[in-house]
Design a protein around this motif. Structure first.
Motif, PDB file in Angstrom:
ATOM      1  N   VAL A 137      59.173  16.551  11.114  1.00  0.00           N
ATOM      2  CA  VAL A 137      59.056  17.325   9.871  1.00  0.00           C
ATOM      3  C   VAL A 137      57.699  18.029   9.814  1.00  0.00           C
ATOM      4  N   GLY A 138      57.738  19.322   9.557  1.00  0.00           N
ATOM      5  CA  GLY A 138      56.513  20.104   9.378  1.00  0.00           C
ATOM      6  C   GLY A 138      56.343  20.448   7.908  1.00  0.00           C
ATOM      7  N   ILE A 139      55.149  20.213   7.397  1.00  0.00           N
ATOM      8  CA  ILE A 139      54.872  20.561   6.001  1.00  0.00           C
ATOM      9  C   ILE A 139      53.904  21.737   5.976  1.00  0.00           C
ATOM     10  N   LEU A 140      54.327  22.792   5.308  1.00  0.00           N
ATOM     11  CA  LEU A 140      53.454  23.956   5.133  1.00  0.00           C
ATOM     12  C   LEU A 140      52.743  23.794   3.796  1.00  0.00           C
ATOM     13  N   GLY A 141      51.463  23.411   3.848  1.00  0.00           N
ATOM     14  CA  GLY A 141      50.678  23.213   2.626  1.00  0.00           C
ATOM     15  C   GLY A 141      50.550  21.743   2.274  1.00  0.00           C
ATOM     16  N   LEU A 182      53.211  25.089  14.147  1.00  0.00           N
ATOM     17  CA  LEU A 182      53.839  23.987  13.391  1.00  0.00           C
ATOM     18  C   LEU A 182      55.361  24.080  13.512  1.00  0.00           C
ATOM     19  N   THR A 183      55.869  25.295  13.340  1.00  0.00           N
ATOM     20  CA  THR A 183      57.321  25.478  13.333  1.00  0.00           C
ATOM     21  C   THR A 183      57.912  25.138  14.699  1.00  0.00           C
ATOM     22  N   ALA A 184      57.230  25.554  15.761  1.00  0.00           N
ATOM     23  CA  ALA A 184      57.737  25.268  17.104  1.00  0.00           C
ATOM     24  C   ALA A 184      57.804  23.761  17.347  1.00  0.00           C
ATOM     25  N   ALA A 185      56.957  22.990  16.653  1.00  0.00           N
ATOM     26  CA  ALA A 185      56.912  21.534  16.850  1.00  0.00           C
ATOM     27  C   ALA A 185      57.719  20.797  15.775  1.00  0.00           C
ATOM     28  N   VAL A 188      62.352  20.375  10.892  1.00  0.00           N
ATOM     29  CA  VAL A 188      62.479  20.610   9.451  1.00  0.00           C
ATOM     30  C   VAL A 188      61.174  21.242   9.011  1.00  0.00           C
ATOM     31  N   LEU A 189      61.241  22.301   8.226  1.00  0.00           N
ATOM     32  CA  LEU A 189      60.023  22.900   7.671  1.00  0.00           C
ATOM     33  C   LEU A 189      60.113  22.826   6.151  1.00  0.00           C
ATOM     34  N   ILE A 190      59.110  22.208   5.537  1.00  0.00           N
ATOM     35  CA  ILE A 190      59.107  22.093   4.074  1.00  0.00           C
ATOM     36  C   ILE A 190      57.953  22.935   3.530  1.00  0.00           C
ATOM     37  N   ALA A 191      58.275  23.924   2.702  1.00  0.00           N
ATOM     38  CA  ALA A 191      57.235  24.804   2.148  1.00  0.00           C
ATOM     39  C   ALA A 191      56.741  24.238   0.824  1.00  0.00           C
TER      40      ALA A 191
END
Ligand code: 8YV
Length: 312
Positions: A137-141, A182-185, A188-191
């Motif tokens: 899971v990647g968290i943006l922010g 981040l996205t490549a790794a 799931v991307l959570i903004a």
């Protein structure tokens, strides 16, 4: 705005109810020059210089919500108007919703509910869903809400990484210096970044492509953070696997194209919308106004207003 806010404001102040006026312009022309404080819902539209011109005595805008992208806080500061928001009191609630939306999206919970309600179960099993198991899971922010989301995901046993302006010493999650990295790794991307010009369309077609065909986007921040047309195109083409959205470009209008897609979960901007949390947010709106007019510093001024937070 909860009714408790209106009642509390009425006890202490002369309250002008702009939202009830059939001719807001005439009303503002009549009472505007006397207005010294404003309680504002971020759903009410943009609050900028056009408002300030009509409210020459305005000292404080107490905005209902942590995100204040609809308030031009720099223009307010240049006129000596302090802006406050409602940080802290909604972090855990919004994080709960984020994780709920993630699980709902992956395990297709709303679709499964519709399946039962529509009487389709006796005719066959609900299709197997994607899973959270094994996902990164990647968290943006990684602000207060982002951290609250990450803490929850720790308990789900999935690795969490993040991207933000800079790495944070207080956390051990992996940091990526760019959003594409981040996205490549991530699967799931959570903004969770604030809205506004600094984050507009951060998530575009390239980011969505990097998320991959099994990747899932969760947006609980602001619609403006995602290029909505690119998202619709990616979902239609199967470039990404699904999306859970609590926020949109032109709320409350959700494009038909999104509604027509089966592997998305769409919520009507309810991140903070429990009775208890909205009451706590409302109380902070009231407390900020009261503190200000009691000549004590505003409690939660936004960064652009920090130097103005003391009235005298
Ligand atoms: C509210 C929000 O929906 O706090 C925010 O930034 O988006 C939400 O909590 C909104 O503020 C209601 O006006």
């Amino acid at each position: 705005m909860p009714a408790s806010v209106i009642a509390a404001l009425e006890e202490r102040f002369v309250l002008h109810r702009l939202w009830e006026q059939s001719d807001p312009d005439a009303f503002l022309a009549a009472v505007g020059p006397d207005v010294r404080g404003m309680a504002a819902s971020t759903l009410a539209g943009t609050i900028d210089a056009r408002w300030f011109d009509r409210l020459p005595a305005l000292e404080i805008i107490a905005s209902f919500g942590v995100g204040y992208d609809k308030v031009d806080a720099n223009a307010a500061a240049s006129r000596g108007i302090v802006v406050t928001n409602t940080p802290g009191v909604l972090d855990e609630e919004v994080a709960d919703l984020a994780v709920g939306l993630l699980l709902a999206t992956l395990r297709r919970i709303p679709q499964a509910d519709r399946f039962v309600r529509e009487g389709r179960w006796p005719a066959g099993h609900f299709p197997l869903s994607p899973t959270l198991r094994g996902r990164r899971v990647g968290i943006l922010g990684l602000g207060a809400i982002g951290k609250a989301v990450a803490r929850r995901l720790d308990a789900f046993g999935v690795p969490v990484a993040y991207h933000g302006r800079s790495p944070q010493k207080s956390v051990s999650y992996e940091y990526h210096a760019t959003l594409p990295a981040l996205t490549a790794a991530s699967d799931v991307l959570i903004a969770v970044v604030p809205g506004g010009s600094g984050t507009r369309h951060l998530i575009d077609a390239t980011v969505l492509e990097a998320l991959g065909k099994n990747g899932v986007l969760i947006n609980i921040s602001r619609g403006s953070v995602v290029n909505q047309d690119a998202l619709v195109a990616a979902l239609q083409a199967g470039t990404i696997g699904g999306a859970g959205l609590d926020v949109f470009d032109d709320e409350p209008n959700v494009p038909e194209a999104l509604i027509a897609i089966e592997n998305v979960v769409l919520l009507p901007h309810i991140g903070s919308a429990s009775d208890a949390t909205r009451t706590a947010m409302g109380q902070l709106v009231v407390d900020n106004l009261q503190a200000w007019f009691d000549d004590t510093p505003a409690i939660t001024p936004v960064p652009e207003s920090l130097h103005l937070a003391r009235r005298r």
